[in-house]
Enzyme design. Structure first.
Site, short mmCIF file in Angstrom:
data_model
loop_
_atom_site.label_atom_id
_atom_site.label_comp_id
_atom_site.label_asym_id
_atom_site.label_seq_id
_atom_site.Cartn_x
_atom_site.Cartn_y
_atom_site.Cartn_z
N HIS A 307 21.47 -32.55 29.98
CA HIS A 307 21.06 -31.43 29.01
C HIS A 307 22.06 -30.41 28.89
CE1 HIS A 307 18.78 -28.53 26.70
NE2 HIS A 307 18.21 -29.69 26.37
N ASP A 364 13.74 -36.39 25.84
CA ASP A 364 13.67 -37.94 25.28
C ASP A 364 13.48 -38.91 26.24
OD1 ASP A 364 16.22 -36.32 23.34
OD2 ASP A 364 14.39 -37.02 22.47
#
Ligand code: SDX
Length: 428
Positions: A307, A364
């Site tokens: 991320h 996700d």
């Protein structure tokens, strides 16, 4: 005394103010850097650049913290509803009962779309990815509501475009799915709440009764809460920069839908399932795929991992991972790729490559496993993300507008050819 920083360029000292956020984040305000020094900054991918001041969402990437308007995501996911969170993000406070009643009723009254939208939908072959259909149908609202093109729309007009966006998004989403499977569309059943209404539009078949499973509806509502906003991520920054040109809210959000579609952003939830399926088909050889992800010569990345901001666990991933167990158990679904996902996470989190780079599961990584258990087809996963992110896009677009921010226009460092004379074609 306001804090400042000093920059010394060619022996000359320049002072710039320091901005401190409500959560003690610090920024150097370089708004007049070029005027003062002739220099600009260069920060490809904006990893260190603040684009705005915002009061909507706070992230702490090191601590793995996510707050919407000061409320912890863990509390909201457990105690709130998606439309209540949407109200909070857009208007800044949790609604009273009366405000919530009005907001949800206003949205319910605007779930129907103009019949001519179906003519646009019919133009899409069933091979169309639902995200492309969704962004087109969403932008088509500029044709049906031309008043939205007014850059100085009064507050009641802005409110109308907000509830139209929230009311019609599920209809557009369900219709993009029906188009993909060649089924006739369903019209919204306004006796139902937001998620049950969407599920019925998605899965009801002509002439057949459709009962919404409350477990599925609740899980979807929680997933939408977890996706509702995430400060200046790629798609939200897209909405803000389109909004900064005073384009219609519908075109700004349509641009956000397209940015979210990318596999490095919202498209990752679809890629995670494809990756886990490939690992399963490959006999569950997790070490092989971990090595591929680490190999610089191999374009394969561990989808759902890493991320830009979180250098710790994405708090949403933790909640979704727990919810995945709960939902699959309640639905009696035994999905082998959930176990593969857990094993992959366990191995990766011990591997120095991922530890050194602070790569953890992101939002996700597990969401696709729940969507699959809910019967959502993989091509619709990113559409689910867009439905969840819609209140955040709206809130950020409204904040930019309310703050009267200027048009976004970054600078560049030119590295091309310096000035040269034109050469006629017969002399080249
Ligand atoms: C979302 O911004 C947001 O808030 C987004 C989001 C939201 O709610 O809006 O949280 C939603 O988009 C989540 C992210 C979904 N994307 C993926 O899961 C795709 C896989 N992840 C990566 O592509 C990557 O981690 C990004 C795109 C998410 C972040 O990329 P960065 O910040 O640009 O990191 P990077 O590419 O500079 O990587 C740093 C290092 C590199 O190695 P070195 O060059 O230092 O040796 O980490 C490596 C990368 O190669 N790396 C990975 C990896 N992610 C980063 N290696 C293997 N697998 C990965 N997934």
């Amino acid at each position: 005394m306001a804090k400042t920083v000093e920059l010394i360029i060619d022996g000359k000292s320049h002072t710039f103010p320091v901005v401190e956020g409500s959560e003690k984040e610090l920024a150097i305000d370089i708004s007049d850097l070029r005027d003062k020094t002739g220099y600009i900054t260069l920060d490809i991918g904006y990893k260190n650049t603040g684009a705005t001041k915002s009061a909507i969402t706070f992230l702490d990437g090191e601590q793995g913290i996510l707050h919407y308007r000061g409320y912890a995501i863990e509390e909201l996911a457990e105690k709130s509803t998606f439309l209540e969170v949407a109200y909070l993000l857009i208007f800044g406070e949790l609604p009273t009962k009366a405000e919530y009643e009005k907001f949800t009723t206003d949205i319910t009254k605007r779930t129907l779309v103009h019949e001519d939208i179906k003519k646009i939908l019919d133009g899409f072959p069933s091979t169309s990815h639902p995200m492309g259909v969704l962004s087109s149908l969403f932008c088509a609202q500029t044709a049906f509501y031309p008043e939205s093109l007014n850059p100085n729309r009064p507050p009641d007009g802005v409110y109308l475009s907000i509830i139209r966006s929230l009311g019609k998004m599920p209809t557009f989403a369900a219709w993009s799915y029906k188009n993909a499977i060649g089924h006739p569309v369903n019209y919204p059943d306004n006796k139902l709440d937001y998620c049950p209404r969407f599920l019925k539009m998605m899965f009801a078949l002509p002439g057949q009764e459709y009962e919404v499973d409350p477990v599925v509806a609740d899980a979807l509502d929680k997933l939408f809460i977890l996706h509702a906003d995430h400060e200046q991520n790629c798609s939200t920054s897209t909405v803000r920069i389109v909004g900064s040109s005073k384009a219609s809210i519908y075109s700004a959000i349509s641009a956000g839908i397209n940015a979210l579609w990318g596999p490095l952003h919202g498209g990752a939830n679809q890629e995670v399932i494809i990756m886990l399926e490939n690992i399963r088909k490959d006999g569950g050889n997790i070490d092989k795929w971990i090595d591929k992800a680490k190999d610089k010569n191999d374009p394969f990345r561990l989808m759902g991992f890493g991320h830009r901001v979180y250098k710790n666990f994405d708090p949403r991933a933790k909640i979704i991972k727990k919810a995945a167990d709960d939902v699959l158990k309640k639905l009696g679904v035994n999905d082998p790729i959930l176990e593969i996902a857990k094993k992959l996470e366990e191995i990766a989190l011990k591997d120095p490559y991922f530890v050194e780079r602070k790569l953890y599961p992101n939002v996700d990584f597990y969401s696709g496993i729940i969507y699959r258990a809910l019967g959502i087809p993989v091509d619709m996963f990113t559409v689910m993300f867009a439905m969840g992110r819609l209140p955040g896009w709206i809130a950020q677009w409204k904040e930019l507008r309310d703050q009267g921010e200027p048009i976004g226009r970054p600078r560049q460092v030119y590295t091309g050819k310096t000035k040269r004379p034109f050469v006629p074609i017969d002399k080249r």
